[in-house]
Structures are given as structure tokens and as C-alpha cells.
Design a protein around this motif. Structure first.
Motif, PDB file in Angstrom:
ATOM      1  N   LEU A  31       0.749  -1.147   0.027  1.00  0.00           N
ATOM      2  CA  LEU A  31      -0.064   0.091  -0.004  1.00  0.00           C
ATOM      3  C   LEU A  31       0.945   1.221  -0.039  1.00  0.00           C
ATOM      4  CD1 LEU A  31      -2.698  -1.088   2.717  1.00  0.00           C
ATOM      5  CD2 LEU A  31      -2.643  -1.659   0.211  1.00  0.00           C
ATOM      6  N   GLN A  32       0.438   2.363  -0.493  1.00  0.00           N
ATOM      7  CA  GLN A  32       1.150   3.786  -0.248  1.00  0.00           C
ATOM      8  C   GLN A  32       1.612   3.939   1.020  1.00  0.00           C
ATOM      9  OE1 GLN A  32      -0.557   6.935  -2.666  1.00  0.00           O
ATOM     10  NE2 GLN A  32      -0.882   5.692  -4.713  1.00  0.00           N
ATOM     11  N   THR A  33       2.467   4.852   1.198  1.00  0.00           N
ATOM     12  CA  THR A  33       3.005   5.157   2.521  1.00  0.00           C
ATOM     13  C   THR A  33       1.700   6.213   3.110  1.00  0.00           C
ATOM     14  OG1 THR A  33       5.173   5.087   1.961  1.00  0.00           O
ATOM     15  CG2 THR A  33       4.746   6.335   3.935  1.00  0.00           C
ATOM     16  N   PRO A  34       1.153   5.581   4.135  1.00  0.00           N
ATOM     17  CA  PRO A  34       0.131   6.524   4.985  1.00  0.00           C
ATOM     18  C   PRO A  34       0.621   7.864   5.370  1.00  0.00           C
ATOM     19  CG  PRO A  34       0.922   4.860   6.422  1.00  0.00           C
ATOM     20  CD  PRO A  34       1.548   4.599   4.957  1.00  0.00           C
ATOM     21  N   VAL A  35      -0.624   8.738   5.063  1.00  0.00           N
ATOM     22  CA  VAL A  35      -0.103  10.297   5.597  1.00  0.00           C
ATOM     23  C   VAL A  35      -1.030  10.713   6.735  1.00  0.00           C
ATOM     24  CG1 VAL A  35       1.329  10.845   3.861  1.00  0.00           C
ATOM     25  CG2 VAL A  35      -1.205  11.318   3.731  1.00  0.00           C
ATOM     26  N   THR A  36      -2.090   9.818   6.829  1.00  0.00           N
ATOM     27  CA  THR A  36      -3.187  10.160   7.757  1.00  0.00           C
ATOM     28  C   THR A  36      -3.669   9.062   8.839  1.00  0.00           C
ATOM     29  OG1 THR A  36      -4.825   8.930   6.791  1.00  0.00           O
ATOM     30  CG2 THR A  36      -4.419  11.062   5.900  1.00  0.00           C
ATOM     31  N   PRO A  37      -4.312   9.278  10.094  1.00  0.00           N
ATOM     32  CA  PRO A  37      -4.124   8.413  11.153  1.00  0.00           C
ATOM     33  C   PRO A  37      -4.930   6.962  10.416  1.00  0.00           C
ATOM     34  CG  PRO A  37      -4.675  10.431  11.922  1.00  0.00           C
ATOM     35  CD  PRO A  37      -4.697  10.673  10.656  1.00  0.00           C
ATOM     36  N   VAL A  38      -6.161   7.281   9.585  1.00  0.00           N
ATOM     37  CA  VAL A  38      -6.882   6.374   9.400  1.00  0.00           C
ATOM     38  C   VAL A  38      -6.230   5.244   8.420  1.00  0.00           C
ATOM     39  CG1 VAL A  38      -8.794   5.343   7.856  1.00  0.00           C
ATOM     40  CG2 VAL A  38      -9.147   7.070   9.841  1.00  0.00           C
ATOM     41  N   ALA A  39      -5.382   5.785   7.511  1.00  0.00           N
ATOM     42  CA  ALA A  39      -4.579   5.320   6.473  1.00  0.00           C
ATOM     43  C   ALA A  39      -3.485   4.384   7.310  1.00  0.00           C
ATOM     44  CB  ALA A  39      -3.912   6.290   5.512  1.00  0.00           C
ATOM     45  N   SER A  40      -2.793   4.964   8.293  1.00  0.00           N
ATOM     46  CA  SER A  40      -1.799   4.259   9.033  1.00  0.00           C
ATOM     47  C   SER A  40      -2.497   3.139   9.933  1.00  0.00           C
ATOM     48  CB  SER A  40      -1.334   5.335  10.265  1.00  0.00           C
ATOM     49  OG  SER A  40      -0.466   6.221   9.691  1.00  0.00           O
ATOM     50  N   GLU A  41      -3.808   2.945  10.372  1.00  0.00           N
ATOM     51  CA  GLU A  41      -4.265   2.008  10.753  1.00  0.00           C
ATOM     52  C   GLU A  41      -4.706   0.843   9.894  1.00  0.00           C
ATOM     53  OE1 GLU A  41      -7.714   2.938  13.445  1.00  0.00           O
ATOM     54  OE2 GLU A  41      -6.763   4.656  14.026  1.00  0.00           O
ATOM     55  N   ILE A  42      -5.118   1.366   8.677  1.00  0.00           N
ATOM     56  CA  ILE A  42      -5.231   0.305   7.561  1.00  0.00           C
ATOM     57  C   ILE A  42      -4.070  -0.287   6.912  1.00  0.00           C
ATOM     58  CG2 ILE A  42      -5.963   0.138   5.016  1.00  0.00           C
ATOM     59  CD1 ILE A  42      -7.901   2.552   5.546  1.00  0.00           C
ATOM     60  N   TYR A  43      -3.030   0.412   7.078  1.00  0.00           N
ATOM     61  CA  TYR A  43      -1.625  -0.236   6.723  1.00  0.00           C
ATOM     62  C   TYR A  43      -1.269  -0.984   7.682  1.00  0.00           C
ATOM     63  CZ  TYR A  43       3.043  -0.205   4.763  1.00  0.00           C
ATOM     64  OH  TYR A  43       4.113  -0.664   3.976  1.00  0.00           O
ATOM     65  N   ASP A  44      -1.420  -0.728   8.892  1.00  0.00           N
ATOM     66  CA  ASP A  44      -0.942  -1.679   9.880  1.00  0.00           C
ATOM     67  C   ASP A  44      -1.955  -3.032  10.020  1.00  0.00           C
ATOM     68  OD1 ASP A  44       1.252   0.310  10.521  1.00  0.00           O
ATOM     69  OD2 ASP A  44      -0.102   0.809  12.520  1.00  0.00           O
ATOM     70  N   MET A  45      -2.963  -2.815   9.920  1.00  0.00           N
ATOM     71  CA  MET A  45      -3.891  -4.143   9.959  1.00  0.00           C
ATOM     72  C   MET A  45      -3.631  -4.910   8.554  1.00  0.00           C
ATOM     73  SD  MET A  45      -7.767  -2.967  10.907  1.00  0.00           S
ATOM     74  CE  MET A  45      -7.994  -1.969   9.664  1.00  0.00           C
ATOM     75  N   HIS A  46      -3.473  -4.397   7.366  1.00  0.00           N
ATOM     76  CA  HIS A  46      -2.902  -5.046   6.260  1.00  0.00           C
ATOM     77  C   HIS A  46      -1.723  -5.836   6.482  1.00  0.00           C
ATOM     78  CE1 HIS A  46      -2.063  -5.789   2.045  1.00  0.00           C
ATOM     79  NE2 HIS A  46      -0.829  -5.164   2.335  1.00  0.00           N
ATOM     80  N   THR A  47      -0.887  -5.248   6.910  1.00  0.00           N
ATOM     81  CA  THR A  47       0.549  -6.047   7.364  1.00  0.00           C
ATOM     82  C   THR A  47       0.340  -7.019   8.452  1.00  0.00           C
ATOM     83  OG1 THR A  47       1.628  -3.916   6.973  1.00  0.00           O
ATOM     84  CG2 THR A  47       2.758  -5.642   8.216  1.00  0.00           C
ATOM     85  N   MET A  48      -0.493  -6.795   9.574  1.00  0.00           N
ATOM     86  CA  MET A  48      -0.814  -7.834  10.535  1.00  0.00           C
ATOM     87  C   MET A  48      -1.372  -8.949   9.950  1.00  0.00           C
ATOM     88  SD  MET A  48      -3.298  -7.386  14.066  1.00  0.00           S
ATOM     89  CE  MET A  48      -4.599  -7.441  12.952  1.00  0.00           C
ATOM     90  N   MET A  49      -2.422  -8.626   9.300  1.00  0.00           N
ATOM     91  CA  MET A  49      -3.344  -9.807   8.503  1.00  0.00           C
ATOM     92  C   MET A  49      -2.324 -10.515   7.702  1.00  0.00           C
ATOM     93  SD  MET A  49      -7.051  -8.293   8.366  1.00  0.00           S
ATOM     94  CE  MET A  49      -7.789  -7.487  10.049  1.00  0.00           C
ATOM     95  N   LEU A  50      -1.372  -9.966   6.717  1.00  0.00           N
ATOM     96  CA  LEU A  50      -0.402 -10.764   6.151  1.00  0.00           C
ATOM     97  C   LEU A  50       0.332 -11.737   6.822  1.00  0.00           C
ATOM     98  CD1 LEU A  50       0.214  -8.408   3.199  1.00  0.00           C
ATOM     99  CD2 LEU A  50      -0.983 -10.349   2.939  1.00  0.00           C
TER     100      LEU A  50
END
Length: 377
Positions: A31-50
Motif C-alpha cells: 500500500l502507499q505510505t500512509p499520511v493520515t491516522p486512518v490510513a496508518s491503521e489500515i496499513y498496520d492491519m493489512h500488514t498484521m493480517m498478511l
């Protein structure tokens, strides 16, 4: 915004193995590097679930391959005869349920955060058109500003006559501008068909549906230029209506607001003055290339039957009333849009004048903004 420890570790490990910089790898294969709090949470969940899926994959296939190797026929293994092991059935039911619950908890928190559009510092309506975005600043600093955001990639690049630059099909003439660190509420709707406003770095993707108002929000904590696309198949030029957002400092945003308000005053003055024919033609060519050339083509030959030619067209060469009405209100049952909802009186007068005096059309007529205003009312 930051990535979580496990997200950084996963990207760093992969970057070492592949020999590329971590940020470059993150944007290239993730995913693109996040620059908002919600995008950071999405990025972290994506990585965690992978990671969870990877662990499950290794565990299941590891046991399977180990069993196949150590219980093969050549080693004299004899298959056991058993069935209905209650303990195993309970374990393989409970463990996946616990895993799913562990994944659902952070996902639910993020979804709730995504829907909380309250207490916004700035509210902007994003309207999808075929094929561009319109932005109306309706609450907060800059209220009253209106933008029409057209693709600005040169036609030579699109037609393969020139090399494509870094932001090919992701650049616009009038980007959305917002201040850094402020909560921005986006109201989405559409003028014709369903579109979707999507900026991956913000963690935002919201459908824009005709006749409905949907909303979403973001708060960018880093200045920069962020790009997205319409994410809903919306017709011939679906791939040609990008989103470009400039996140700037508070001082730069205030300066931009002042500049846009001055431009709006100039535009209002342009709507009331009488123009000379050469000035209308020059302005009209720019308006045509930005809004009409994709369908009617820069040479005015169109793409029949959906997009008829304007060069030598009867409606262009006839008295202007019918052409003004068509351009203002569109034509039902055809792809012809109602440009009166998008362009100013001066822009409409200029583009109509241009079509009546371009290519083989030489009417010598100058359509004035006052004629457009009269037709509107």
C-alpha cells in the motif's frame, strides 16, 4: 505518519533481501505510505493480517509436507484407521474463531473512525462528472471557492507521440488544496453516473452517487502532493479523471485562498464584460482542450457515432441559440453533458465562439457572456 513495528520490520527485511530502499519497496509492492491516522491503521492491519496468514500458511503446509515426507510408503508407513476426534474438531473450530475475533477488533475500530466525520475544520463537496472532478468549499476557510479539476496530461503523451512523464494520467490543472493537520470532510456526489473518490495515501475511498450525498474525511499530517483516481468504472474516459491533492502549510493555504478569491472576482468581471472575437477564440481554445477535446477531438472530427464532429456541424454553423442551449443543458440520451453546471458564462461563451470559428468553421460570430446568462435564465 508512522508504520507499526511489525510493518516496518516486514518491509525492512524484504528490502534487504531485494536490495532496494525500504520506502521505495513499500510503495512499489505494498500500500502507499500512509499520511493520515486512518490510513496508518489500515496499513498496520493489512500488514498484521498478511503476517497472520503467512504464519498459518507455514504451519499448515509445514505439517502437511512433514507428514507426507515422514509417512511415505517407501519408509514402510502404514496408514492409521481413525475418525471423529472430538478434541481435534473443537480445537480447529475454536482457534480460527479466536483468530477472526482478534482481526475483527482492530478492523471495527478503524471502520468506526473512518465514519466519524464530526467536528471538521473544512468541508468540501466533491462532485464527479464525466470525466473530471468539481470541488466546492462549503464550510471553513475558503468557503465559496469552486474548482473544476481536469486531467492536464498533454495529448501528445496520451497518443504516444511523446515520452510519458512521472505523473502520467495523475496530474490535473486545478488540484484540491487543503491545510496540513486539519480535519477535512469530503461530501461526495455525482452529476451523471456513479464515480468514486479514492486517495490511497489518505485511506479514503467513497462512492459518489447521483442524487445522494455520501461523506468521508481525512487529516493529512504531512505536507506534500497526493494522488488518486476515480475508482468506479464510469465510462469511456474513466481512466482520465485523476485526483490530485496538495497538502500545504496554514500560511500557504491562506495565501492560496486569497489568490482564488481574487481569481473569482476576476471571473465574475469576465462574465459581465464584452469580449473581442480574437480574445474569445484564444480563451475558447483553452477551454475546449481542457473539457471537450477528449470526446470531440482536438481537430473537431469527433468519434462518431457517440461523439459527433463539430467541424462543419449544422448546429455549429446555424444561428447560435440551439448550440447555446445544448452546451448549457446537455442532450438527454447522449453523452453530451450539461456544461452550464460546470463552466462560467465567459468560459461557455468563449468555447462556443471557438467552435464557430475553428477548423473549417468561419462564422465570424462572437458569442458574449450576456447571451449565455440570458439563456440560463
Amino acid at each position: 505518519m508512522h508504520m507499526s513495528k511489525y510493518a516496518r520490520s516486514a518491509v525492512s527485511a524484504a528490502s534487504v533481501l531485494l536490495g532496494v530502499p525500504s520506502l521505495a519497496l513499500a510503495d512499489a509492492v505494498n500500500l502507499q505510505t500512509p499520511v493520515t491516522p486512518v490510513a496508518s491503521e489500515i496499513y498496520d492491519m493489512h500488514t498484521m493480517m498478511l503476517i497472520i496468514c503467512l504464519v498459518i500458511f507455514i504451519a499448515v503446509f509445514g505439517v502437511m509436507f512433514w507428514s507426507v515426507f515422514h509417512h511415505r510408503k517407501s519408509k514402510g508407513a502404514v496408514a492409521a484407521h481413525f475418525h471423529e476426534n472430538t478434541t481435534v474438531e473443537i480445537v480447529w473450530t475454536i482457534v480460527p474463531v479466536l483468530i477472526l475475533l482478534g482481526m475483527a477488533y482492530p478492523a471495527t475500530k478503524t471502520i468506526i473512525a473512518m465514519k466519524d466525520t464530526s467536528n471538521a475544520d473544512l468541508t468540501i463537496k466533491a462532485t464527479g462528472y464525466q470525466w473530471k472532478w468539481g470541488y466546492d468549499y462549503i464550510k471553513g476557510e475558503g468557503e465559496g471557492i469552486r474548482l473544476i479539476s481536469n486531467l492536464s496530461t498533454p495529448q501528445d503523451q496520451i497518443q504516444g507521440k511523446a515520452d510519458k512523464d512521472e505523473h502520467y494520467l495523475l496530474e490535473v490543472d486545478q488540484p484540491l488544496v487543503v491545510p496540513v493537520g486539519k480535519k477535512i470532510r469530503i461530501l461526495t456526489t455525482a452529476n451523471d453516473v456513479i464515480h468514486a473518490w479514492w486517495v490511497p495515501a489518505f485511506g479514503v475511498k467513497q462512492d459518489a452517487i447521483p442524487g445522494y450525498i455520501r461523506d468521508t474525511w481525512f487529516r493529512a499530517d504531512k505536507e506534500g502532493v497526493y494522488r488518486g483516481n476515480c475508482a468506479e468504472l464510469c465510462g469511456k474516459d474513466h481512466g482520465f479523471m485523476p485526483i490530485e491533492v496538495h497538502v500545504v502549510s496554514a500560511a500557504k493555504y491562506t495565501a492560496w485562498v486569497n489568490e482564488r478569491q481574487a481569481a473569482a472576482a476576476t471571473s465574475a468581471a469576465n462574465d459581465t464584460k464584452t469580449w473581442a472575437l480574437p480574445d474569445l477564440v484564444a480563451k475558447g481554445k483553452d477551454v475546449f482542450n481542457a473539457n471537450c477535446a477528449a470526446c470531440h477531438q482536438p481537430d473537431g472530427k469527433g468519434l462518431p457515432p457517440a461523439f459527433p464532429p463539430l467541424d462543419g456541424a449544422a448546429i455549429v454553423l446555424a444561428p447560435p441559440a440551439d448550440q447555446i442551449t445544448t452546451v448549457l443543458n446537455g442532450r438527454e440520451g447522449t453523452p453530451m453533458a450539461a456544461w452550464g453546471k460546470v463552466l462560467s458564462d465567459a468560459d461557455l461563451a468563449a468555447v462556443i465562439t471557438y467552435t464557430r470559428n475553428a477548423w473549417s468553421n468561419k462564422t465570424g460570430e462572437a458569442i458574449q457572456p450576456a447571451q449565455i446568462a440570458a439563456a440560463r435564465h
